[in-house]
Write an enzyme that holds these catalytic residues in place. Structure first.
Site, PDB file in Angstrom:
ATOM      1  CD  GLU A 111     -12.258  46.878   3.959  1.00  0.00           C
ATOM      2  OE1 GLU A 111     -12.389  47.730   5.172  1.00  0.00           O
ATOM      3  OE2 GLU A 111     -11.209  46.223   3.815  1.00  0.00           O
ATOM      4  CB  ALA A 115      -6.322  41.552   1.463  1.00  0.00           C
TER       5      ALA A 115
END
Length: 245
Positions: free
Chosen positions: A108, A62
């Site tokens: 992820e 992220a």
């Protein structure tokens, strides 16, 4: 500049390439919005989705600059976790073709795919605790199911990064290829899926995601729909004719 590129757009598949080379394909809010738009499209008209990175990186995680500014309320929105869950539940299979680093949220994202293949230079890891946060977009429950609890705990608690061969041995990826062959390998997987009956594939994926107490009733209902489909008669008739030849 767009954060994702539609690298290959065909009737049976869509290849999306993350494209933020200046930050190693870090997943920011614009990328999340762009991928939600892809989900909108593929929920309306199901196709196979191939997820790729670019410039030798799948996704470095992220966007830390954005995460630094996010508050408790934004954490509760599950900005990445809800996107990855939506990707995981797309009607047709999702293939992650991982070249280079897949860290944090990037890992992820790969964990949310149905099938993962990797290049020889792929690396997977979840260093979130080193940044004062948890891997809250699926790693704490998807990764143990994929690789087993002992290795998942090393990756999540110790910060261990695994390479492509270890990922293959652990079952995290199904194949490892030279970087220049990764796109073709992903297409070969997509070709095999596309050769199957789409209705049967959609039902199979959905059934695999259901809780145990939904079976076998859900399987019977899905099979009942397949049994009355034209494809079942056509495909079985063709099979019997080939056997006679």
């Amino acid at each position: 500049m767009p954060t994702i590129l539609r690298d290959d757009d065909r009737p049976d598949r869509l290849r999306i390439r993350l494209h933020r080379p200046e930050v190693r394909n870090a997943i920011d809010l614009e990328t999340v919005k762009a991928l939600h738009a892809v989900c909108d499209e593929l929920e309306r008209k199901p196709r196979i989705l191939i997820l790729c990175g670019s410039d030798g990186v799948f996704a470095s995680g992220a966007d830390i600059a954005e995460l630094l500014q996010r508050s408790r309320d934004e954490a509760l929105q599950g900005i990445n976790s809800r996107l990855f869950d939506r990707l995981a539940h797309l009607p047709m299979p999702v293939i992650a073709a991982v070249d280079g680093w897949a860290l944090g949220g990037g890992a992820e994202l790969a964990y949310a795919a149905d099938i993962r293949i990797a290049s020889e230079r792929a690396r997977f890891g979840n260093p979130e605790p080193s940044l004062g946060i948890v891997a809250a977009a699926g790693a704490t429950w998807r990764l143990p199911r994929l690789v087993g609890e002992p290795l998942a705990k090393e990756m999540l608690l110790v910060g261990r990064i695994i390479d492509a061969q270890e990922a293959l041995a652990a079952g995290l990826v199904s194949a490892v290829h030279a970087p220049e062959m990764l796109d073709a390998a992903a297409d070969a997987v997509a070709d095999r899926i596309a050769s199957q009956d789409p209705l049967a594939i959609r039902h199979t994926k959905r059934l695999m995601g259901l809780p145990l107490d939904a079976h076998p009733r859900a399987d019977d209902d899905a099979q009942a729909e397949c049994f009355v489909s034209p494809a079942k008669r056509e495909r079985m008739t063709a099979f019997l004719e080939r056997r006679k030849a």
